[in-house]
Design an enzyme around this catalytic site. Sequence first.
Site, mmCIF file in Angstrom:
data_model
loop_
_atom_site.group_PDB
_atom_site.id
_atom_site.type_symbol
_atom_site.label_atom_id
_atom_site.label_comp_id
_atom_site.label_asym_id
_atom_site.label_seq_id
_atom_site.Cartn_x
_atom_site.Cartn_y
_atom_site.Cartn_z
ATOM 1 N N LYS A 1 0.855 -1.201 0.000
ATOM 2 C CA LYS A 1 0.000 0.000 0.000
ATOM 3 C C LYS A 1 0.886 1.245 0.000
ATOM 4 O O LYS A 1 1.909 1.287 0.683
ATOM 5 C CB LYS A 1 -0.885 0.016 1.251
ATOM 6 C CG LYS A 1 -2.258 -0.587 1.034
ATOM 7 C CD LYS A 1 -3.232 -0.030 2.072
ATOM 8 C CE LYS A 1 -4.576 -0.705 2.039
ATOM 9 N NZ LYS A 1 -5.519 -0.130 3.005
ATOM 10 N N ARG B 1 -20.251 4.757 7.882
ATOM 11 C CA ARG B 1 -20.624 6.117 7.472
ATOM 12 C C ARG B 1 -21.837 6.140 6.567
ATOM 13 O O ARG B 1 -22.611 7.075 6.583
ATOM 14 C CB ARG B 1 -19.458 6.778 6.708
ATOM 15 C CG ARG B 1 -18.346 7.241 7.600
ATOM 16 C CD ARG B 1 -17.112 7.570 6.806
ATOM 17 N NE ARG B 1 -16.504 6.361 6.270
ATOM 18 C CZ ARG B 1 -15.318 6.301 5.726
ATOM 19 N NH1 ARG B 1 -14.592 7.390 5.611
ATOM 20 N NH2 ARG B 1 -14.830 5.165 5.290
HETATM 21 P P1 ADP Z 1 -9.458 1.274 6.064
HETATM 22 O O1 ADP Z 1 -8.213 1.389 5.255
HETATM 23 O O2 ADP Z 1 -9.632 -0.034 6.766
HETATM 24 O O3 ADP Z 1 -10.729 1.767 5.351
HETATM 25 P P2 ADP Z 1 -9.616 3.701 7.571
HETATM 26 O O4 ADP Z 1 -8.488 4.263 8.345
HETATM 27 O O5 ADP Z 1 -10.074 4.485 6.384
HETATM 28 O O6 ADP Z 1 -9.195 2.253 7.244
HETATM 29 O O7 ADP Z 1 -10.884 3.480 8.521
HETATM 30 C C1 ADP Z 1 -10.829 2.692 9.686
HETATM 31 C C2 ADP Z 1 -12.214 2.598 10.297
HETATM 32 O O8 ADP Z 1 -12.692 3.894 10.621
HETATM 33 C C3 ADP Z 1 -13.281 2.002 9.394
HETATM 34 O O9 ADP Z 1 -14.176 1.240 10.188
HETATM 35 C C4 ADP Z 1 -14.000 3.201 8.853
HETATM 36 O O10 ADP Z 1 -15.344 2.909 8.482
HETATM 37 C C5 ADP Z 1 -13.950 4.104 10.040
HETATM 38 N N1 ADP Z 1 -14.077 5.507 9.661
HETATM 39 C C6 ADP Z 1 -13.390 6.176 8.738
HETATM 40 N N2 ADP Z 1 -13.795 7.458 8.640
HETATM 41 C C7 ADP Z 1 -14.799 7.605 9.542
HETATM 42 C C8 ADP Z 1 -15.682 8.681 9.922
HETATM 43 N N3 ADP Z 1 -15.628 9.864 9.356
HETATM 44 N N4 ADP Z 1 -16.562 8.439 10.899
HETATM 45 C C9 ADP Z 1 -16.610 7.232 11.493
HETATM 46 N N5 ADP Z 1 -15.857 6.168 11.159
HETATM 47 C C10 ADP Z 1 -14.963 6.348 10.200
#
Ligand code: ADP
Length: 150
Positions: free
Chosen positions: A41, A90
């Site tokens: 990644k 979300r």
């Molecule tokens: P991934 O690469 O696994 O998608 P992220 O860092 O983007 O990892 O997200 C990790 C977790 O946080 C996931 O469960 C995602 O749905 C949640 N998440 C991301 N952005 C938000 C947000 N704005 N509000 C709530 N949960 C979020």
Amino acid sequence: MRRALFPGSFDPITKGHEDIILRGLTLFDELVIGVGSNTEKNYMFPTKKRINFIKKLFVNEKKIIVNKYNGLTVDFCKSINASYILRGLRNPADFEFEKAIAHTNRKLSGIETIFLLTSAKTSYISSGIVREIIINKGDYKSLVPSSVRL
Ligand code: ADP
């Protein structure tokens, strides 16, 4: 002891993640924040930096542990003795995606995934949008905790 893993890329951590973490903390005795570190990644922030943003934010929170990991999430859960995976939802797209993963993880390991709906105030925030703003030299600061700085 109820220990959960909150896995993600956190590239970088946002106020949306922070919201899920703080609300998840009320459900578990210990929350391990698992920072994905997959060599294939292309992250904007190196693993060390992504971890430091989170550690700095929760420096006074004794129930939070921050660790990097790679490989299968369920294998990491087993290695740290976590019986739950915490995820944020979300929108319907998140739900469809997460549903298949949660079923698969339970089939592979018996580990349950607990979902929290995002708070209305932070539901639109994503790390991807934050990165886009940073790349284009915009003001990203209102979307992330104050520990996230370039
Ligand atoms: P991934 O690469 O696994 O998608 P992220 O860092 O983007 O990892 O997200 C990790 C977790 O946080 C996931 O469960 C995602 O749905 C949640 N998440 C991301 N952005 C938000 C947000 N704005 N509000 C709530 N949960 C979020």
